[in-house]
Structures are given as structure tokens and as C-alpha cells.
Design a protein around this motif. Structure first.
Motif, short mmCIF file in Angstrom:
data_model
loop_
_atom_site.label_atom_id
_atom_site.label_comp_id
_atom_site.label_asym_id
_atom_site.label_seq_id
_atom_site.Cartn_x
_atom_site.Cartn_y
_atom_site.Cartn_z
N SER A 116 62.71 62.16 30.68
CA SER A 116 63.25 60.96 32.30
C SER A 116 64.27 62.16 33.35
CB SER A 116 64.33 60.15 31.40
OG SER A 116 65.51 60.69 30.99
N ILE A 117 64.60 63.32 33.27
CA ILE A 117 65.21 64.22 34.27
C ILE A 117 65.44 65.39 34.17
CG2 ILE A 117 66.99 64.46 32.22
CD1 ILE A 117 69.61 64.12 34.58
N THR A 118 65.30 66.17 35.29
CA THR A 118 64.56 67.09 35.69
C THR A 118 65.89 67.80 35.53
OG1 THR A 118 64.74 67.29 37.69
CG2 THR A 118 63.18 67.24 36.27
N ALA A 119 65.71 69.72 35.92
CA ALA A 119 66.82 70.54 36.51
C ALA A 119 67.51 69.73 37.53
CB ALA A 119 66.21 72.00 35.95
N ALA A 120 66.32 69.57 38.74
CA ALA A 120 66.52 68.83 40.06
C ALA A 120 67.72 67.91 40.20
CB ALA A 120 65.83 69.23 40.75
N ASP A 121 67.19 66.70 38.82
CA ASP A 121 68.49 65.97 39.55
C ASP A 121 69.35 66.52 39.05
OD1 ASP A 121 65.80 64.26 39.84
OD2 ASP A 121 65.23 64.14 37.30
N VAL A 122 69.33 66.91 37.81
CA VAL A 122 71.36 67.47 36.98
C VAL A 122 71.58 68.15 38.54
CG1 VAL A 122 72.64 68.48 35.57
CG2 VAL A 122 70.39 67.57 35.32
N ARG A 123 71.52 69.22 39.22
CA ARG A 123 71.61 69.39 40.26
C ARG A 123 72.13 68.70 41.20
NH1 ARG A 123 67.43 73.36 38.98
NH2 ARG A 123 66.28 72.42 40.71
N LEU A 124 71.50 67.68 41.77
CA LEU A 124 72.00 66.49 42.72
C LEU A 124 73.01 65.74 41.96
CD1 LEU A 124 68.36 65.56 44.09
CD2 LEU A 124 70.44 66.20 45.35
N LEU A 125 72.83 65.30 40.83
CA LEU A 125 74.52 64.96 40.09
C LEU A 125 75.35 65.64 40.42
CD1 LEU A 125 72.64 63.32 37.30
CD2 LEU A 125 74.05 61.85 38.82
N ARG A 126 75.66 66.98 40.31
CA ARG A 126 76.58 68.31 40.47
C ARG A 126 77.10 68.08 41.94
NH1 ARG A 126 78.76 71.06 36.49
NH2 ARG A 126 77.46 72.10 35.67
N GLN A 127 76.21 67.75 42.37
CA GLN A 127 76.53 67.84 44.39
C GLN A 127 77.05 66.08 44.39
OE1 GLN A 127 73.35 67.94 46.93
NE2 GLN A 127 73.41 70.45 46.27
N ILE A 134 79.50 67.82 33.23
CA ILE A 134 77.90 67.07 32.89
C ILE A 134 78.31 67.87 31.30
CG2 ILE A 134 75.48 67.48 33.21
CD1 ILE A 134 75.72 68.17 36.14
N VAL A 135 77.61 66.08 31.06
CA VAL A 135 77.71 66.84 28.90
C VAL A 135 76.43 66.07 28.73
CG1 VAL A 135 77.58 65.46 26.39
CG2 VAL A 135 79.90 65.74 28.42
N THR A 136 74.97 66.64 27.91
CA THR A 136 73.56 67.26 28.34
C THR A 136 73.46 66.43 26.57
OG1 THR A 136 73.28 67.63 30.26
CG2 THR A 136 71.66 67.77 28.72
N TYR A 137 72.67 65.76 26.34
CA TYR A 137 72.20 64.70 25.35
C TYR A 137 71.02 66.60 24.93
CZ TYR A 137 70.53 62.05 21.73
OH TYR A 137 70.68 60.92 20.42
N VAL A 138 70.97 67.17 23.73
CA VAL A 138 70.24 67.81 22.97
C VAL A 138 68.78 67.76 23.34
CG1 VAL A 138 71.55 69.25 21.57
CG2 VAL A 138 69.71 66.97 20.30
N ASN A 139 68.26 66.13 23.37
CA ASN A 139 66.66 65.37 24.17
C ASN A 139 67.11 65.78 25.24
OD1 ASN A 139 68.49 64.59 21.73
ND2 ASN A 139 66.82 62.80 21.84
N THR A 140 66.73 67.22 25.37
CA THR A 140 66.61 67.39 26.78
C THR A 140 65.94 68.31 27.10
OG1 THR A 140 68.90 68.79 26.84
CG2 THR A 140 68.37 66.32 28.08
N SER A 141 64.95 68.72 28.16
CA SER A 141 64.62 70.48 28.62
C SER A 141 65.59 71.73 28.44
CB SER A 141 63.34 70.74 29.35
OG SER A 141 64.20 70.71 30.95
N ALA A 142 64.99 72.84 28.26
CA ALA A 142 66.08 74.45 28.18
C ALA A 142 66.23 74.31 29.74
CB ALA A 142 65.72 75.29 27.99
N ALA A 143 65.72 73.71 30.35
CA ALA A 143 66.28 74.26 32.05
C ALA A 143 67.20 73.25 32.76
CB ALA A 143 64.91 73.56 32.77
N VAL A 144 67.25 71.68 31.78
CA VAL A 144 68.71 70.74 32.35
C VAL A 144 69.20 70.91 31.73
CG1 VAL A 144 69.15 68.46 31.44
CG2 VAL A 144 66.69 68.95 33.14
N LYS A 145 69.11 71.61 30.12
CA LYS A 145 70.24 72.10 29.50
C LYS A 145 71.47 73.04 30.21
CE LYS A 145 69.09 71.30 24.73
NZ LYS A 145 67.96 70.78 25.04
#
Ligand code: 13P
Ligand code: SF4
Length: 324
Positions: A116-127, A134-145
């Protein structure tokens, strides 16, 4: 047939309440081969609570929820780790054991939350929310982590959010887990709209019907369920917390609002508890079978590797979690 039962009597005795005798000969050959291959390859099998009982109780060395699997992955001394679970769990084991061979028996064993989420999505949220951790559930890819400050699991999410000592955090990607934690803490939580395809299907009406049909039943719900479902339950916690609840409180009748294999696995150790079993199957967890575990060990596949450009940062997010 009699010979198969004679050779594997002790193992079958353990699972006889959840595996019918007619199915056992189908499993017994693979189980024997896997136990042999583990010795030959100095391998261990880590299995999540949602794995089927013949995997969970008959070939796994370490079992548990996502948090326990991550913690125990750090202490493994074998050369090879087979992760009987989904891909993000295998990646987490690899992050914590970069020098070991980590295998996942089916590389397609994914997760709707991780998707449901990509690394690019997380970078946008940080902006969009500068300075908010940013607290990320382990149910994510290494790129998102790798784009996150710290990881959490359903077993430690509240403790992680509160340990940061800030008024507001972003919690990814499970909207319902975020809402369920927000209900227990003063920390403001900004959520993402990811959902677990297994737990989102439970409804409060399901629980009301269960209570009507099975008077006195104790209802336990995973925190990936919608908040209205958690509100109707008697207890909510990670898969390990649900299992501990049954062991400690010994309810006469219980229903676990979660993946189907969980009840089978817990029931093995609690013959005195009646399990009511409506459940939803996780199609990703169910991709793992004895057959592909055997092949994984025989053919050394599928080897989990993580891009070195992201592995260091992703490991840091997992290690920060484990340090709390
Ligand atoms: P647990 O961390 O509670 O084991 O949950 C993992 C998972 O994938 C639940 O759907
Ligand atoms: Fe992902 Fe849900 Fe399956 Fe767990 S049960 S692996 S969260 S899809």
C-alpha cells in the motif's frame, strides 16, 4: 500408511486435534525430508503464527509474531534461515543477519499493507510534515523502512510511539492500527490509508452474531481490524498477545478475529478451550507449504537480498525498534 504413522507417531500426536489422520501421510514424507535437510544445511525455520499447523508445529524451530521473529532472528546461529511467512518478514530477518543466507519458499508471498505504500510516498509525507517522526509498521518493504525513523509491530506500537517523546507522529501504513493505537495514547497520530486485506473484512456485526450464537464467548481481535471491531472485542493484541491471553486466562470459549491458522496453532496447546472458528485466510501466508519449504532447502531458493543502498538505513529503523 501404518508405517508412516509408526515413524512419525510423536509428531502426529502433537497435531492430531487439528490435522485429520487422512491428511497426515501427505505431510509426513515432506516433514521427514525437511528435518533431514535442516541438519544437512545447518538451517533453521522461522514460522509466523499464521502458518499452517504442519509447518508451525512440525518443522519450525522458532515461531511467533512479527516482533518475536525479528528478535529471535538476531540470535540465530545457523548458516541458513528459512522464513515461513511473508516477504517483509524474510527481509527483516535478512536485515538483521546480513551475512546469513535467508530463504523464502515463495517469493510472491506479499502483504496488502506492504503493497500500500512506496518509498516515494514516505519521502512526500516527510516533506509535507517536516520534523514529524515516521513510525513504520514492519509490514513494509525494506525501501519504505529505509525512509523511516523507526519501525514498530502490532506488539510494541504504543510503546514505540510513546518512547519518541513527541506530541505527534506519522504512523505507516496501516490506518486501522494507527487509529487503534491513537485511541490508547495522548500522542497525535497521522495515518496512511493502507489496510490488511484479511482483517479489514471483519465487522462489529460479525462479533454480535458470534456472541448471540455462542453465549459467553471471549472475543480477541488483532489491532489490524477496524476500530469498531476492536471496540466490540474483549481484548485486542498482536498474534502473540492473543496466544498468551488464551494461555493465561483460559477462556472456556474463544474466538480469534484474525487469520485462520492462528486458532489451529493455539488450539494444539489448549485442548480444554473451545475455539469458535470464523476466520479469514491470508492468501500470502498460505503460499508457503511443506513442499516449497523442502524445495527451498534442496535448491537454495529464493534467496532474499536487499539493495545495499537501502539496507543500512532500513536496518537502523528496525534496530531502533528492537532497542526500545
Ligand atoms: P503480528 O505482528 O501480530 O504477528 O501480525 C503480523 C501480521 O501480518 C498480522 O496480519
Ligand atoms: Fe499482510 Fe494481512 Fe496477510 Fe498479515 S494477514 S501478511 S497484514 S495481508
Amino acid at each position: 500408511m501404518a508405517e508412516v504413522f509408526a515413524r512419525s507417531a510423536a509428531l502426529y500426536d502433537r497435531v492430531k486435534r487439528v490435522i485429520p489422520p487422512i491428511e497426515w501421510p501427505v505431510f509426513a514424507g515432506d516433514i521427514e525430508a525437511i528435518l533431514d535437510l535442516k541438519r544437512q544445511r545447518n538451517a533453521v525455520i522461522l514460522a509466523h503464527n499464521y502458518q499452517t499447523p504442519e509447518i508451525f508445529h512440525c518443522v519450525a524451530d522458532i515461531v511467533g509474531d512479527s516482533l518475536a521473529l525479528a528478535r529471535k532472528a538476531m540470535t540465530v546461529e545457523a548458516d541458513v534461515i528459512v522464513l515461513a511467512g511473508v516477504h517483509f518478514m524474510a527481509e527483516t530477518a535478512k536485515l538483521l543477519n546480513p551475512d546469513k543466507t535467508v530463504l523464502i519458499p515463495d517469493a510472491q508471498a506479499g502483504c496488502s499493507l506492504a503493497d500500500s505504500i512506496t518509498a516515494a510516498d514516505v519521502r512526500l509525507l516527510r516533506q509535507r510534515y517536516p520534523g514529524v517522526p515516521i513510525v513504520t509498521y514492519v509490514n513494509t518493504s525494506a525501501a519504505v523502512k529505509a525512509e523511516s525513523d523507526i519501525c514498530c509491530t502490532s506488539g510494541n506500537a504504543k510503546a514505540i510511539v510513546e518512547a519518541l517523546g513527541v506530541p505527534q507522529v506519522i504512523m505507516l501504513p496501516d490506518e486501522y492500527l494507527a487509529q487503534n493505537i491513537a485511541a490508547q495514547t495522548a500522542v497525535k497520530i497521522i495515518a496512511w490509508k493502507g489496510h490488511c486485506e484479511v482483517h479489514e473484512r471483519f465487522s462489529p456485526a460479525d462479533i454480535r452474531q458470534l456472541r448471540e450464537d455462542h453465549p459467553g464467548v471471549t472475543v480477541l481481535a488483532h489491532p489490524e481490524c477496524p476500530p469498531e471491531v476492536v471496540a466490540e472485542a474483549d481484548f485486542s493484541g498482536s498474534t502473540a498477545a492473543m496466544s498468551d491471553y488464551v494461555g493465561q486466562k483460559k477462556p472456556a470459549r474463544v474466538v480469534l478475529m484474525t487469520e485462520c491458522s492462528m486458532s489451529d496453532n493455539v488450539a494444539v496447546d489448549h485442548p480444554d478451550v473451545e475455539f469458535i472458528r470464523p476466520c479469514n485466510l491470508c492468501p500470502h501466508m498460505k503460499r508457503i507449504t511443506l513442499g516449497n519449504i523442502r524445495e527451498a532447502l534442496q535448491q537454495n531458493r529464493h534467496v532474499v537480498s536487499i539493495d545495499p543502498g537501502i539496507a543500512g538505513r532500513a536496518r537502523l529503523a528496525v534496530e531502533r525498534m528492537l532497542a526500545i
